[in-house]
Design a protein around this motif. Structure first.
Motif, PDB file in Angstrom:
ATOM      1  N   PRO A 380       0.842  -1.201   0.000  1.00 28.35           N
ATOM      2  CA  PRO A 380       0.000   0.000   0.000  1.00 28.35           C
ATOM      3  C   PRO A 380       0.875   1.249   0.000  1.00 28.35           C
ATOM      4  N   LEU A 381       0.496   2.226  -0.809  1.00 29.64           N
ATOM      5  CA  LEU A 381       1.305   3.438  -0.946  1.00 29.64           C
ATOM      6  C   LEU A 381       0.435   4.663  -0.683  1.00 29.64           C
ATOM      7  N   PRO A 382       0.366   5.147   0.545  1.00 31.65           N
ATOM      8  CA  PRO A 382      -0.406   6.368   0.801  1.00 31.65           C
ATOM      9  C   PRO A 382       0.209   7.540   0.038  1.00 31.65           C
ATOM     10  N   VAL A 383      -0.625   8.319  -0.617  1.00 25.21           N
ATOM     11  CA  VAL A 383      -0.150   9.493  -1.351  1.00 25.21           C
ATOM     12  C   VAL A 383      -1.016  10.691  -1.004  1.00 25.21           C
ATOM     13  N   ASN A 384      -0.449  11.870  -1.171  1.00 24.47           N
ATOM     14  CA  ASN A 384      -1.216  13.108  -1.085  1.00 24.47           C
ATOM     15  C   ASN A 384      -1.840  13.317  -2.457  1.00 24.47           C
ATOM     16  N   GLU A 385      -3.138  13.039  -2.553  1.00 27.80           N
ATOM     17  CA  GLU A 385      -3.788  13.000  -3.856  1.00 27.80           C
ATOM     18  C   GLU A 385      -3.753  14.347  -4.561  1.00 27.80           C
ATOM     19  N   ALA A 386      -3.932  15.433  -3.826  1.00 25.59           N
ATOM     20  CA  ALA A 386      -3.922  16.758  -4.462  1.00 25.59           C
ATOM     21  C   ALA A 386      -2.561  17.047  -5.076  1.00 25.59           C
ATOM     22  N   ILE A 387      -1.505  16.689  -4.359  1.00 23.72           N
ATOM     23  CA  ILE A 387      -0.153  16.907  -4.883  1.00 23.72           C
ATOM     24  C   ILE A 387       0.105  15.996  -6.069  1.00 23.72           C
ATOM     25  N   ARG A 388      -0.345  14.770  -5.974  1.00 28.51           N
ATOM     26  CA  ARG A 388      -0.153  13.832  -7.083  1.00 28.51           C
ATOM     27  C   ARG A 388      -0.822  14.338  -8.362  1.00 28.51           C
ATOM     28  N   GLU A 389      -2.070  14.785  -8.244  1.00 29.27           N
ATOM     29  CA  GLU A 389      -2.774  15.291  -9.414  1.00 29.27           C
ATOM     30  C   GLU A 389      -2.107  16.547  -9.964  1.00 29.27           C
ATOM     31  N   ARG A 390      -1.639  17.392  -9.082  1.00 32.15           N
ATOM     32  CA  ARG A 390      -0.973  18.613  -9.547  1.00 32.15           C
ATOM     33  C   ARG A 390       0.307  18.286 -10.305  1.00 32.15           C
ATOM     34  N   LEU A 391       1.095  17.378  -9.779  1.00 36.44           N
ATOM     35  CA  LEU A 391       2.330  16.990 -10.453  1.00 36.44           C
ATOM     36  C   LEU A 391       2.044  16.432 -11.840  1.00 36.44           C
ATOM     37  N   MET A 392       1.051  15.566 -11.951  1.00 34.52           N
ATOM     38  CA  MET A 392       0.744  14.964 -13.241  1.00 34.52           C
ATOM     39  C   MET A 392       0.173  15.991 -14.213  1.00 34.52           C
ATOM     40  N   SER A 393      -0.597  16.940 -13.694  1.00 36.41           N
ATOM     41  CA  SER A 393      -1.131  17.981 -14.581  1.00 36.41           C
ATOM     42  C   SER A 393      -0.036  18.888 -15.119  1.00 36.41           C
ATOM     43  N   GLU A 394       1.094  18.920 -14.408  1.00 33.93           N
ATOM     44  CA  GLU A 394       2.236  19.726 -14.844  1.00 33.93           C
ATOM     45  C   GLU A 394       3.221  18.915 -15.682  1.00 33.93           C
ATOM     46  N   GLY A 395       2.847  17.684 -16.044  1.00 39.60           N
ATOM     47  CA  GLY A 395       3.669  16.890 -16.951  1.00 39.60           C
ATOM     48  C   GLY A 395       4.618  15.924 -16.288  1.00 39.60           C
TER      49      GLY A 395
END
Length: 751
Positions: A380-395
Motif C-alpha cells: 500500500p502506498l499512501p499518497v497526497n492526492e492533491a499533490i499527485r494530481e498537480r504533479l501529473m497535470s504539470e507533466g
C-alpha cells in the motif's frame, strides 16, 4: 544530517498550521526546478562517501570510555585548520586528497563527526584505488585535532549510550532535558544548532508521546526471563511522559529507549552517486533498492544498546523508531491509557493509516524501465492526492508523481519563522524540508538550483565499519556494482514487499549465516546467465552517440556520459529504445482527507502503452516472459549465494562485478587492490570472516568480567573500545574478523 538552516524554529503548535503551506510551496519549488533540468544530460559519473565517527574519551585510571561532547569545539578547530594551514600541512597535498582537503560536518549527536572527501571521486579504477587512503587521511586529520585522551572511532552504536550505573558522556549531565524528556539521555548530547533540539521536541509533540524503541534482549545463560529492565526509572515523575514506560511503552524482554538520540546517535556509511541524467538516476535507484537490505546485513555492526546485548545486529529499526512521529491513529494502535494521550496525538484532525515511519525502507520503485512490472509495487502506498494530481497535470509522469506525493504525506517537523515565505523560483528549501526528513534506504536527489551538481542517488543502508579498509571495500563494491548494472543492463526487480521482508531478516542476529533472503533468479535481460558477460553495445552507442561500439577501455570509462538508462536493450542486442513517459491511472484506490492509498499493485496497468513490460530483444513482448508469474522470478538464497553465486544457477553479485572488471584495462596493482576489497565482501558473505556485530558479541561474551546476563559493564566497554582502536591501527591482529594481511598492510601505510 538533512537541511541546516539559520533562524528561529517554530514550536509544534506554531508549525502545525503551516504544514500545508510548506507542502504546497515545496511542490511549486520542485516543479520550477523540474521544468528547468528534467532534460539535463551528460553529467559525469561522480560519487562520494559519508563516514560518521564517534569521539570517545578514554580514562585509563577509571577504565571508562565515554562520549566526548566537544563536537562544536572540534569542528571549529578542524575548519580553521583547513582554511589556515592548507598550504603548510603536508597531508593536505597527499595524492589521495586530490588537492582538496576533506570536509567535516556536524551531526545530531554532539559526540559525532561526519566526514566527506573534499571533492567527489570519479569511478575509474585509479580513482577507486585512492578511496581508502582518503578515508584514512580524514581519520588522521580528525585524530590530530583531538585531545590525547580522545579518539575517533567508526562504531555504529555506542554500547552504553543511556546507561545510569555510571557516566557515559564527558562531561556528565543528568537526563532532565525539555526537548527529549528522556529518562536516559540528557539534551546536552544533542547538537546545539536550533534545528536538532526542535526536531526532537516536535517529533514528540506531533506523535503525542515520546518515541518508544524496543529492541529484543539477547537471552544469555543468566539473563532473567522474563526480562524486566531494572535500569528503567519506572517511578520517575519529572515530566508528564514519565508514566509511558509503565503504561506499556516499555515491552517485556526488550531494551527500552525513549529518545531520538538513541537512533540519530548511530553512525553509518553512505554513498552518493551523480548520474548522467534523471533517467539513469531513477534506474540506479530501483536496481539498488533490492540490494539495500543485503548490504545492511553484510555490514551489520550494532548488537548492543543501553548497556545490554540485544538480539539484533543492526541499527535500522532503532533509528526508524527514534524519529517515528506518527500518531497512534496513523500507526494503527490504541493510545496509551494515560491522561492527554489521544488517537490523534498532536494533530487537530483525524488521520489515515500510515504504514511506516518516515525513516524506513523504500516504498515504491521509481524508474520507467519496461522491466518494472506493476506487480512489483505491491505494498500500500499512501499518497497526497492533491499533490499527485498537480504533479501529473504539470507533466510529471505518474511513477515520479507517486513517489513525490508519497513523501509529501509527511508534515514538516522544523519550520524557521524567517523562511516561511520564499522565492519559489530560486529556492528549494520547502521542498528539501520534506524531502530531507524522509529517510529511506535510498534517496532520489534532484540537482540543487543554479549549480553544477546533477541528479543523484544516495545509498543509505550500510553500517559504518571499524576500519577504513572495510569502509572503502564496501563503498567501492557498491560503486562497481552500479557500473555493472549500467554496463550489462542488469535487472534486480522483485516485489517491494519482499524487499521489506529482507529488511526485517537483515537485522536479526547473525542474519548472514542464519537467514535466507529473497532475490531475483534471472538478473539478465535475456536468458544468458550461464555465459560470461560482454559489454553492452547499447552502452557504447549511448556514450559514442551511436554507430560503432567503442573499445573495451572506452566502454569501461566510468566517468562517461552514458545514455544507457533511457534505453532498454539487453546486453548484446545492439538496439536502443526510448522510454515512453505516460502511465495509466489504476482505478482501484481509496482516499481519506485528500490522501489516496494505491491498491498495493503499483497503481498502473500492464496493458497501457508505456507501462512496464518484459523485453524480448525485439521491442515486443516476450510470450514466455508474459507467462512467468512474479513469484517465480525470485527465490530465497543464502547470503553466500547472493554475493558469491551458486554455480551455473546464479552468478552472484561479486561475479557480476568481477565480470565488469574483466572488461576493463586495469593495471595489476589496481586489480590487486580491487581484489582485496572484493575478497573481503565475499568472505563476510560466506562466513569465513565475521561481521562487526558478531565480533562485538563474541568479544563481550568472552570477556572475563561478563556474567552471561546480557549486561555490558563499563570495564568491558572500555576494553572493547581500546581493542577496536588497536585493531584499526594495525597494532593487533583480528583473526576471523579481518584478512590476515590487514594489520601489516595498515602498519606499512603509516610508515
Amino acid at each position: 544530517m538533512g537541511l541546516l538552516s539559520l533562524g528561529t524554529p517554530l514550536d509544534w503548535p506554531q508549525a502545525r498550521p503551516l504544514a500545508s503551506h510548506v507542502r504546497e510551496h515545496g511542490i511549486t519549488q520542485f516543479l520550477h526546478l523540474w521544468n528547468k533540468i528534467k532534460d539535463r544530460r551528460g553529467d559525469k559519473l561522480l560519487w562520494g562517501d559519508e563516514i560518521e565517527y564517534m569521539v570517545i574519551t578514554l580514562d585509563d585510571q577509571q577504565r571508562s570510555a565515554k562520549l566526548s561532547l566537544r563536537q562544536e569545539e572540534i569542528l571549529k578547530v578542524l575548519s580553521q585548520s583547513s582554511s589556515e594551514h592548507a598550504d603548510h600541512d603536508p597531508d593536505r597535498h597527499h595524492p589521495d586528497l586530490a588537492g582538496h582537503p576533506p570536509t567535516f560536518h556536524p551531526e545530531f549527536g554532539r559526540f559525532m563527526l561526519e566526514s566527506t572527501p573534499g571533492s567527489p571521486y570519479g569511478a575509474s579504477p585509479n580513482e577507486l584505488k585512492r578511496v581508502e587512503g582518503n578515508m584514512r587521511l580524514r581519520r588522521k586529520i580528525a585524530r590530530s585535532h583531538l585531545r590525547p585522551d580522545e579518539l575517533p572511532i567508526t562504531l555504529t552504536s555506542f554500547p552504553r549510550l543511556g546507561v545510569n550505573d555510571a557516566p557515559f558522556t564527558e562531561p556528565h549531565f543528568e537526563p532532565r532535558g525539555e526537548a527529549s524528556r528522556s529518562m536516559f539521555l540528557p539534551d546536552q548530547i544533542i547538537n546545539p544548532h536550533a534545528r536538532f533540539p526542535t526536531l526532537a521536541a516536535n517529533i514528540r509533540k506531533r506523535r503525542g508521546s515520546k518515541v518508544a524503541i524496543n529492541v529484543p534482549i539477547f537471552k544469555d545463560e543468566r539473563t532473567p526471563s522474563p526480562f524486566i529492565d531494572p535500569s528503567v526509572p519506572w517511578d520517575r515523575d519529572l515530566f508528564p511522559e514519565d508514566g509511558e514506560a509503565k503504561a506499556g511503552a516499555a515491552l517485556q524482554d526488550h531494551i527500552y529507549m525513549d529518545a531520538m538520540g538513541f537512533g540519530m546517535g548511530c553512525c553509518c556509511l553512505q554513498v552518493t552517486f551523480q548520474a548522467c541524467s534523471v533517467q539513469e538516476a531513477r534506474t540506479v535507484y530501483d536496481q539498488l533498492t533490492p540490494v539495500a537490505p543485503i548490504m545492511l546485513a553484510l555490514t551489520a555492526a550494532s548488537p548492543a544498546y543501553r548497556g545490554y546485548l540485544s538480539d539484533v545486529d543492526c541499527r535500522w529499526n532503532v533509528i526508524s523508531g527514534a524519529v517515528d512521529d506518527r500518531t497512534p491513529e496513523e500507526r494503527g494502535e490504541k493510545p496509551l491509557d494515560l491522561a492527554g494521550h489521544t488517537p490523534s496525538g498532536g494533530l487537530d484532525h483525524a488521520s489515515r493509516r500510515v504504514p511506516k515511519s518516515r525513516y524506513d525502507s523504500v516504498d515504491s520503485y521509481l524508474s520507467l524501465d519496461p522491466a518494472n512490472r506493476k506487480e512489483y509495487n505491491d505494498n500500500p502506498l499512501p499518497v497526497n492526492e492533491a499533490i499527485r494530481e498537480r504533479l501529473m497535470s504539470e507533466g510529471v509522469d505518474k511513477v515520479l508523481a507517486d513517489h513525490l506525493s508519497h513523501l509529501f504525506i509527511r508534515d514538516p517537523i522544523v519550520i524557521f519563522s524567517e523562511m516561511i515565505d520564499q522565492d519559489d523560483e530560486s529556492s528549494t528549501d520547502h521542498f528539501e524540508n520534506i524531502q530531507s526528513t524522509n529517510w529511506q534506504t535510498m534517496r532520489f536527489k534532484p540537482p540543487p538550483p543554479g549549480g553544477a551538481i546533477g541528479w543523484r542517488v544516495e545509498f543509505r543502508s550500510m553500517e559504518v565499519q571499524i576500519t577504513d579498509f572495510e569502509n572503502a571495500a564496501f563503498s567501492v563494491f557498491i560503486v562497481l556494482l552500479t557500473r555493472a548494472i549500467l554496463s550489462f543492463g542488469l535487472n534486480f526487480y522483485m516485489p517491494i514487499s519482499k524487499v521489506d521482508e529482507n529488511m526485517k531478516r537483515a537485522q536479526e542476529r547473525d542474519s548472514v549465516g542464519r537467514q535466507k533472503f529473497h532475490f531475483r533468479k534471472e538478473v539478465f535481460r535475456k536468458r544468458n546467465r550461464h555465459r560470461v558477460l560482454s559489454r553492452n553495445p547499447s552502452f557504447d552507442a549511448g556514450r559514442n552517440g551511436g554507430g560503432e561500439a567503442g573499445s573495451g577501455a572506452e566502454v569501461a570509462a566510468l566517468g562517461s556520459d552514458s545514455g544507457l538508462l533511457d534505453r532498454h536493450s539487453p546486453p548484446s542486442s545492439g538496439r536502443a529504445t526510448p522510454i515512453r513517459n505516460h502511465l495509466h491511472h489504476h482505478p482501484s484506490s481509496s482516499s481519506l482527507n485528500g490522501t489516496k492509498i494505491l491498491n498495493g499493485k503499483g497503481g498502473r496497468s500492464s496493458s497501457t502503452p508505456g507501462s512496464p513490460r518484459a523485453w524480448n530483444g525485439s521491442g515486443t513482448l516476450s510470450p514466455h516472459q508474459l507467462q512467468v508469474p512474479v513469484e517465480e522470478e525470485y527465490e530465497e538464497m543464502s547470503m553466500d549465494e547472493i554475493i558469491n553465486g551458486k554455480g551455473d544457477e546464479f552468478p552472484g553479485l561479486l561475479g557480476l562485478v568481477r565480470n565488469y572488471l574483466d572488461s576493463l584495462n586495469i593495471d595489476v596493482e589496481t586489480r590487486c587492490t580491487m581484489g582485496l576489497y572484493l575478497d573481503l565482501v565475499g568472505s563476510r558473505a560466506n562466513g569465513s570472516l565475521m561481521t562487526t556485530a558478531t565480533w562485538i558479541r563474541n568479544y563481550v561474551r568472552s570477556h572475563p568480567e561478563y556474567n552471561f546476563d546480557s549486561v555490558i559493564s563499563q570495564g568491558i566497554n572500555y576494553d572493547m573500545i581500546k581493542k577496536l582502536d588497536l585493531i584499526e591501527r594495525g597494532l593487533e591482529e583480528a583473526p576471523g574478523f579481518l584478512p590476515s594481511i590487514y594489520a601489516k598492510r595498515r602498519r606499512d601505510e603509516d610508515r
